[in-house]
Each structure stands twice: as C-alpha cells, then as structure tokens.
Design a protein around this motif. Structure first.
Motif, PDB file in Angstrom:
ATOM      1  N   GLU A  51       0.848  -1.282   0.142  1.00 33.74           N
ATOM      2  CA  GLU A  51       0.029  -0.133  -0.006  1.00 33.74           C
ATOM      3  C   GLU A  51       0.903   1.250   0.022  1.00 33.74           C
ATOM      4  N   GLN A  53       3.499   1.523  -2.140  1.00 34.75           N
ATOM      5  CA  GLN A  53       3.941   1.644  -3.370  1.00 34.75           C
ATOM      6  C   GLN A  53       3.342   2.390  -4.383  1.00 34.75           C
ATOM      7  N   TYR A  54       3.608   3.630  -4.410  1.00 36.12           N
ATOM      8  CA  TYR A  54       3.049   4.579  -5.325  1.00 36.12           C
ATOM      9  C   TYR A  54       4.146   5.710  -5.429  1.00 36.12           C
ATOM     10  N   GLU A  56       4.279   8.846  -5.806  1.00 35.89           N
ATOM     11  CA  GLU A  56       4.753  10.311  -5.013  1.00 35.89           C
ATOM     12  C   GLU A  56       5.589   9.890  -3.748  1.00 35.89           C
ATOM     13  N   TRP A  73       7.845   3.623 -13.527  1.00 40.47           N
ATOM     14  CA  TRP A  73       6.647   3.001 -12.770  1.00 40.47           C
ATOM     15  C   TRP A  73       5.431   2.858 -14.178  1.00 40.47           C
ATOM     16  N   ASP A  75       1.401   1.908 -14.436  1.00 36.71           N
ATOM     17  CA  ASP A  75       0.185   1.881 -13.521  1.00 36.71           C
ATOM     18  C   ASP A  75      -0.762   0.885 -14.287  1.00 36.71           C
TER      19      ASP A  75
END
Length: 158
Positions: A51, A53-54, A56, A73, A75
């Motif tokens: 959770e 791993q994004y 920003e 990255w 998506d």
C-alpha cells in the motif's frame, strides 16, 4: 545523432566492474578540466509494503537519496511488487544512503533498503561508489566527518 543523445541520457553502464559514463562533446572542452561531480543511477527501494508503493512516495524517497530524476513506474498489471526503481543524481565522492526507516500508518517502522544498480565498487566502510572496502584508505575519523557532512546535507533538504 538521436541515438547518441538517447545513449547519453540512459546510462550509466558497467563494464568489467567499472562505471562508464558518456558526456556530450562541447566545443573547447579541455579533458583535464572535466570532473565527475554527479552521476545518475537507478536505485531499487526494497521493503515497502504494497500500500506504500506509489509514485509520490517513491519520489520523496528519491529526494532523500539524492536529486530525484525519474521513476520507473507503470500503472498497469502485472506490476513489479518486489521493489520500486527511482533514478537519482548523486555526488560520487560522498557516501551513498544504504537505506532508511519509514514510519508506517500504524506507528511501526520498517527498513527500506537502497540497492544501487550496476554499482560494483561500493565501500562498506566509508560508502562512496568509487572503491571497495579492501581498497579503502580512509581513517575512521575521516569517515565520521564525511557521514556527519552527509547527514547535515540530508537534514537541510528535509
């Protein structure tokens, strides 16, 4: 010419355990005045819960390591969940960040390990990317001074 521009921007490369960096030729460039002050390196960030791993957060962590340049990255599925890759600019004469603690939402902390891609000469005593521990000639007092300087630099940034 476009292929050469792409090659110069996508490095570094490693040949026989040594870095290979390309720099675009500039008129009136004197070779003995050419200094390697910064390098762009891909860093894998290991240990992140799913959770977290994004992009920003990965960008913020990249800024803790050096000057963030970009993130690898996509998506869409399937997605790499073992680590996140960020590209950062580093001063090769300063110690690299081996990792850091990340405070999670539940108040616990977890270690995020930084793994530097294509870096074969990383000193485990003083931490620059130019030699190995067996080749290190730094005294422990000098290593402490370097690490304190590095810590102050990171604290000023954040």
């Amino acid at each position: 010419m476009e292929d050469l521009e792409h090659m110069c921007s996508e490095g570094p490369w490693s040949m026989d355990g040594a870095f290979l960096f390309l720099e675009r030729w500039r008129p009136n460039l004197v070779m003995n005045r050419l200094h390697l002050n910064f390098v762009s390196i891909w860093v894998q960030l290991h240990g992140l819960p799913l959770e977290y791993q994004y992009p920003e957060l990965a960008e913020r962590m990249g800024h803790m390591i050096g000057a963030f340049e970009k993130i690898d990255w996509e998506d869409r599925l399937p997605q790499n969940i073992r680590f996140i890759r960020v590209k950062v600019r580093l001063n090769p004469w300063m110690p690299v960040v081996s990792g850091f603690m990340l405070r999670l939402d539940d108040g616990t902390r977890t270690w995020i390990q930084c793994r530097y891609e294509k870096v074969h000469k990383l000193c485990t005593k003083c931490s620059p990317i130019r030699h190995t521990r067996s080749q290190c000639s730094e005294s422990m007092d000098e290593v402490k001074r370097i690490l304190i300087r590095q810590r102050h630099w990171i604290q000023r940034l954040h």
